[in-house]
Design a protein around this motif. Structure first.
Motif, mmCIF file in Angstrom:
data_model
loop_
_atom_site.group_PDB
_atom_site.id
_atom_site.type_symbol
_atom_site.label_atom_id
_atom_site.label_comp_id
_atom_site.label_asym_id
_atom_site.label_seq_id
_atom_site.Cartn_x
_atom_site.Cartn_y
_atom_site.Cartn_z
ATOM 1 N N PRO A 218 0.784 -1.217 -0.148
ATOM 2 C CA PRO A 218 0.048 0.212 0.011
ATOM 3 C C PRO A 218 0.775 1.268 0.184
ATOM 4 C CG PRO A 218 0.028 -1.183 2.207
ATOM 5 C CD PRO A 218 0.578 -1.751 1.229
ATOM 6 N N ASP A 219 0.436 2.243 -0.666
ATOM 7 C CA ASP A 219 1.074 3.450 -0.800
ATOM 8 C C ASP A 219 0.594 4.339 0.411
ATOM 9 O OD1 ASP A 219 -1.528 4.281 -1.606
ATOM 10 O OD2 ASP A 219 -0.775 5.015 -3.538
ATOM 11 N N ASP A 220 0.750 5.712 0.334
ATOM 12 C CA ASP A 220 0.432 6.675 1.487
ATOM 13 C C ASP A 220 -1.121 6.867 1.559
ATOM 14 O OD1 ASP A 220 0.706 7.898 -0.951
ATOM 15 O OD2 ASP A 220 1.422 9.891 0.016
ATOM 16 N N PHE A 221 -1.826 6.925 0.375
ATOM 17 C CA PHE A 221 -3.103 7.015 0.329
ATOM 18 C C PHE A 221 -4.092 5.665 1.056
ATOM 19 C CE2 PHE A 221 -1.649 9.622 -3.020
ATOM 20 C CZ PHE A 221 -2.201 10.894 -2.659
ATOM 21 N N CYS A 222 -3.347 4.516 0.699
ATOM 22 C CA CYS A 222 -3.934 3.490 0.906
ATOM 23 C C CYS A 222 -3.861 3.142 2.614
ATOM 24 C CB CYS A 222 -3.572 2.184 0.258
ATOM 25 S SG CYS A 222 -3.919 1.806 -1.441
ATOM 26 N N VAL A 223 -2.702 3.524 2.934
ATOM 27 C CA VAL A 223 -2.520 3.622 4.503
ATOM 28 C C VAL A 223 -3.452 4.288 5.102
ATOM 29 C CG1 VAL A 223 -0.806 3.681 6.450
ATOM 30 C CG2 VAL A 223 -0.134 2.438 4.238
ATOM 31 N N ALA A 224 -3.608 5.673 4.880
ATOM 32 C CA ALA A 224 -4.323 6.540 5.375
ATOM 33 C C ALA A 224 -5.834 6.378 5.526
ATOM 34 C CB ALA A 224 -4.212 8.145 4.635
ATOM 35 N N THR A 225 -6.168 5.604 4.405
ATOM 36 C CA THR A 225 -7.468 5.055 4.231
ATOM 37 C C THR A 225 -7.693 4.101 5.273
ATOM 38 O OG1 THR A 225 -7.602 5.729 1.899
ATOM 39 C CG2 THR A 225 -9.294 4.209 2.665
ATOM 40 N N ILE A 242 -1.142 -1.495 11.656
ATOM 41 C CA ILE A 242 -0.577 -0.575 10.515
ATOM 42 C C ILE A 242 0.214 0.474 10.730
ATOM 43 C CG2 ILE A 242 -1.596 1.147 8.751
ATOM 44 C CD1 ILE A 242 -4.267 -0.333 8.957
ATOM 45 N N HIS A 243 0.108 0.822 12.066
ATOM 46 C CA HIS A 243 1.522 1.802 12.610
ATOM 47 C C HIS A 243 2.780 0.924 12.364
ATOM 48 C CE1 HIS A 243 2.808 4.875 15.619
ATOM 49 N NE2 HIS A 243 3.563 4.966 14.501
ATOM 50 N N GLU A 244 2.738 -0.240 12.820
ATOM 51 C CA GLU A 244 4.087 -1.170 12.856
ATOM 52 C C GLU A 244 4.528 -1.416 11.383
ATOM 53 O OE1 GLU A 244 6.111 -2.145 15.487
ATOM 54 O OE2 GLU A 244 4.709 -0.746 16.599
ATOM 55 N N VAL A 246 3.900 0.713 8.978
ATOM 56 C CA VAL A 246 4.388 2.011 8.471
ATOM 57 C C VAL A 246 5.747 2.297 8.902
ATOM 58 C CG1 VAL A 246 4.351 4.607 8.769
ATOM 59 C CG2 VAL A 246 2.253 3.106 8.391
ATOM 60 N N LYS A 247 6.145 1.799 10.032
ATOM 61 C CA LYS A 247 7.501 1.946 10.511
ATOM 62 C C LYS A 247 8.464 1.154 9.760
ATOM 63 C CE LYS A 247 5.931 2.750 15.440
ATOM 64 N NZ LYS A 247 6.310 2.155 16.951
ATOM 65 N N LYS A 248 8.177 -0.014 9.195
ATOM 66 C CA LYS A 248 9.054 -0.773 8.647
ATOM 67 C C LYS A 248 9.360 -0.591 7.110
ATOM 68 C CE LYS A 248 7.773 -4.792 11.357
ATOM 69 N NZ LYS A 248 7.247 -6.121 11.313
ATOM 70 N N ARG A 249 8.393 0.367 6.518
ATOM 71 C CA ARG A 249 8.240 0.799 5.228
ATOM 72 C C ARG A 249 8.991 2.162 5.300
ATOM 73 N NH1 ARG A 249 4.492 -0.277 1.494
ATOM 74 N NH2 ARG A 249 5.385 1.280 0.147
ATOM 75 N N LYS A 250 10.209 2.306 4.270
ATOM 76 C CA LYS A 250 11.079 3.731 4.181
ATOM 77 C C LYS A 250 9.903 4.697 3.311
ATOM 78 C CE LYS A 250 15.606 1.684 4.028
ATOM 79 N NZ LYS A 250 17.068 1.315 3.524
ATOM 80 N N GLY A 251 9.810 5.690 3.759
ATOM 81 C CA GLY A 251 9.210 6.762 2.781
ATOM 82 C C GLY A 251 7.726 6.959 3.796
ATOM 83 N N LEU A 252 7.045 5.902 4.196
ATOM 84 C CA LEU A 252 5.753 6.107 4.790
ATOM 85 C C LEU A 252 5.878 6.703 5.917
ATOM 86 C CD1 LEU A 252 3.928 2.578 3.882
ATOM 87 C CD2 LEU A 252 4.083 4.967 2.630
ATOM 88 N N ASN A 253 6.873 6.368 6.841
ATOM 89 C CA ASN A 253 7.104 6.924 8.197
ATOM 90 C C ASN A 253 7.103 8.135 8.329
ATOM 91 O OD1 ASN A 253 6.728 6.402 11.087
ATOM 92 N ND2 ASN A 253 9.086 6.277 11.153
ATOM 93 N N SER A 254 7.543 9.142 7.286
ATOM 94 C CA SER A 254 7.720 10.360 7.217
ATOM 95 C C SER A 254 6.532 11.217 6.446
ATOM 96 C CB SER A 254 9.193 10.779 6.528
ATOM 97 O OG SER A 254 9.168 10.324 5.226
ATOM 98 N N ASP A 255 5.592 10.325 5.771
ATOM 99 C CA ASP A 255 4.537 10.936 5.288
ATOM 100 C C ASP A 255 3.528 11.766 6.419
ATOM 101 O OD1 ASP A 255 3.092 10.788 2.368
ATOM 102 O OD2 ASP A 255 1.654 10.765 4.124
ATOM 103 N N VAL A 256 3.254 13.176 5.900
ATOM 104 C CA VAL A 256 2.615 13.950 6.779
ATOM 105 C C VAL A 256 0.995 13.269 6.928
ATOM 106 C CG1 VAL A 256 2.004 15.685 4.871
ATOM 107 C CG2 VAL A 256 2.008 16.295 7.245
ATOM 108 N N PHE A 257 0.611 12.857 5.806
ATOM 109 C CA PHE A 257 -0.865 12.260 5.747
ATOM 110 C C PHE A 257 -1.037 11.135 6.573
ATOM 111 C CE2 PHE A 257 -0.071 14.710 1.633
ATOM 112 C CZ PHE A 257 -1.503 15.625 1.873
ATOM 113 N N ILE A 258 -0.082 10.496 6.465
ATOM 114 C CA ILE A 258 -0.096 9.106 7.460
ATOM 115 C C ILE A 258 0.050 9.441 8.886
ATOM 116 C CG2 ILE A 258 0.981 7.028 8.170
ATOM 117 C CD1 ILE A 258 1.634 6.778 5.013
#
Length: 507
Positions: A218-225, A242-244, A246-258
């Protein structure tokens, strides 16, 4: 000599053509385009489809264009080509008049030389979605199937899923989605988001899990949904998972929407400490992030912390509070009963933050006044509002009347509510039930019985109450009067046991 003159004439026309095309491509506003159009007319290019399509494309698709002028240009063309039709259909599909996209689609369908292609169907389906035209959209869907596009064109597939989602026909949206042979992340997210918007968060999480099972990352939109679905359900365990992830995926952890979705999810699941931790851990925050944190503080009763965020967001991140952030603080004041702070914020928000109070800000303070029992001051503020009061204002006043047993004001509030209800049975029954309870509180039982009798005669039914609780990662939903739960007998037995123990004499 004659051939030389002919060559010069042809050469001059080619040069004129090039100059005109160059002018058309360099247009930056409608004034320049109209001047170019006049040059086209002078050189006879206004009847050339390729040339005029450049002008129509600017008018229809540019932010500096004019869609009405594009339609006027179209009306001067004798035989428009598919590019011109597609340009106008595309532009109108997302405009304030999406029904005109269907108008041009019908004109295009009547052309004998060519018919609609995949680009045409994509945008006309979006137009049907924006108009919520279910029946015409289904007709377009059948034409798509006949043309074999539903299995090969990703844009058409996504448009169909979005169309049924926007029309709130999620069964058909799921059916279209299931028939797509090679799905992409956008299609997964459109379906998930549709379930969330329609209040079917559990189904949205099911789609999210199926996406992971199918091997999609999932990308940032899918995770936020997915996090929004957890927030709606109060599904803390799944939100933490889902939070865990996100922590393992590079880039997602710094996404402001997530990050903002995590704050909202933890707050709605009752974990304000985890919400604060997620917020403070965000490497970058925007005004929406701060508004989410302010709202989280407000829901949990920390109005002082919510108010302090208005100063922090300016000092820490250099972000000026907007209308939504101020509204979140006002709602926090309403939850905590901070009357003076809420009144002062409404009075000073324009001078202090440059934000003009809107209807929602007035409504929030009126609700605060009503809950504090200041009904006369609430009525005065309603009269001073620069806009017409909506149902939420009169609903807040009605709730305040119930607390204070003020029958006269309650009758006025109900009268105004019914005028604004627009045959909404939910609003109507809510107003009548509250008025009946106010009559009972004021010991006017005859009036209360009259209201209850009227509700029965009109066949108005109150929506049943609903509760949700998460146990071992599974969200259980309980609706008043529903006995379909798989553990209904065990639950009833436990309730009987609790009730029996609570009435026993402790001595």
């Amino acid at each position: 000599m004659q051939q030389r003159c002919m060559r010069q004439l042809v050469y001059s026309r080619i040069q004129a053509w090039k100059r005109c095309m160059s002018l058309a491509q360099c247009c930056t506003n409608m004034r320049e385009l109209k001047a170019t159009h006049s040059i086209f007319i002078t050189h006879g290019l206004h009847i050339n489809n390729f040339a005029i399509s450049k002008l129509i494309a600017f008018c229809a698709l540019s932010d500096s264009g004019n869609l009405r002028y594009a339609s006027l240009l179209f009306n001067q063309i004798q035989t428009p080509n598919s590019y011109i039709y597609n340009t106008l259909i595309r532009a109108h599909s997302t405009s304030s008049d999406p029904h005109l996209a269907m108008h041009y689609f019908r004109l295009m369908s009547k052309q004998s030389d060519f018919g609609p292609d995949n680009f045409t169907f994509h945008f006309v389906i979006l137009a049907c979605a924006n108009c919520s035209w279910l029946f015409p959209g289904k007709q377009i869907h059948s034409r798509v199937v006949k043309n074999g596009l539903v299995l090969v064109d990703a844009h058409v597939q996504t448009a169909l899923v979005r169309f049924y989602v926007d029309c709130k026909v999620l069964g058909d949206a799921q059916m279209v989605f299931d028939e797509i042979p090679d799905r992409d992340l956008i299609q997964w997210n459109v379906l998930m988001n549709g379930y969330v918007k329609c209040g079917l968060a559990s189904e949205a999480l099911t789609v999210f899990r199926n996406m992971l099972v199918c091997g999609f990352e999932p990308d940032d939109f899918c995770v936020a949904t997915g996090l929004a679905a957890c927030a709606h359900l109060g599904a803390l365990c799944q939100g933490k998972w889902i939070h865990e992830y996100v922590k393992k995926r590079k880039g997602l952890n710094s996404d402001v929407f997530i990050g903002t979705a995590l704050v909202d999810m933890y707050a709605k699941c009752g974990c304000i400490d985890l919400a604060v931790e997620a917020f403070e851990g965000m490497p970058k925050r925007n005004v929406v992030s701060w508004s989410a944190m302010i709202g989280a503080f407000g829901v949990h009763g920390y109005a002082t912390e919510a108010s302090f965020c208005l100063e922090r967001m300016q000092v820490d991140d250099g972000i000026r509070p907007d209308a939504i952030a101020i509204l979140a603080v006002l709602m926090a004041c309403t939850h905590a009963g901070l009357l003076e702070k809420g009144k002062n914020l409404l009075h000073n928000m324009k001078a202090q933050y440059g934000v003009v109070p809107k209807y929602e800000h007035y409504s929030c303070v009126i609700d605060l006044l009503c809950k504090a029992g200041q009904l006369s001051e609430a009525i005065e503020l309603i009269r001073r509002m620069p806009m017409k009061p909506r149902a939420s204002v009169w609903g807040a006043l009605l709730s305040g009347c119930r607390i204070q047993n003020n029958v006269d004001l309650a009758e006025i509030a109900v009268e105004q509510l019914l005028q604004l209800a627009n045959y909404d049975r939910g609003e109507e029954v809510g107003a009548y039930v509250q008025l009946s309870n106010i009559y009972l509180g004021a010991r006017r039982s005859e009036d209360a019985i009259r209201i209850r009798k009227m509700i029965g005669e009109r066949g108005i039914k109150k929506a049943p109450g609903c509760s949700m609780i998460e146990v071992d990662g599974k969200v259980n939903e309980f609706v008043s009067g529903d006995v379909s739960h798989s553990h209904c007998m065990q639950i009833c037995t436990m309730l009987d046991l609790i009730s029996a123990n609570s009435v026993q004499d402790p001595f």
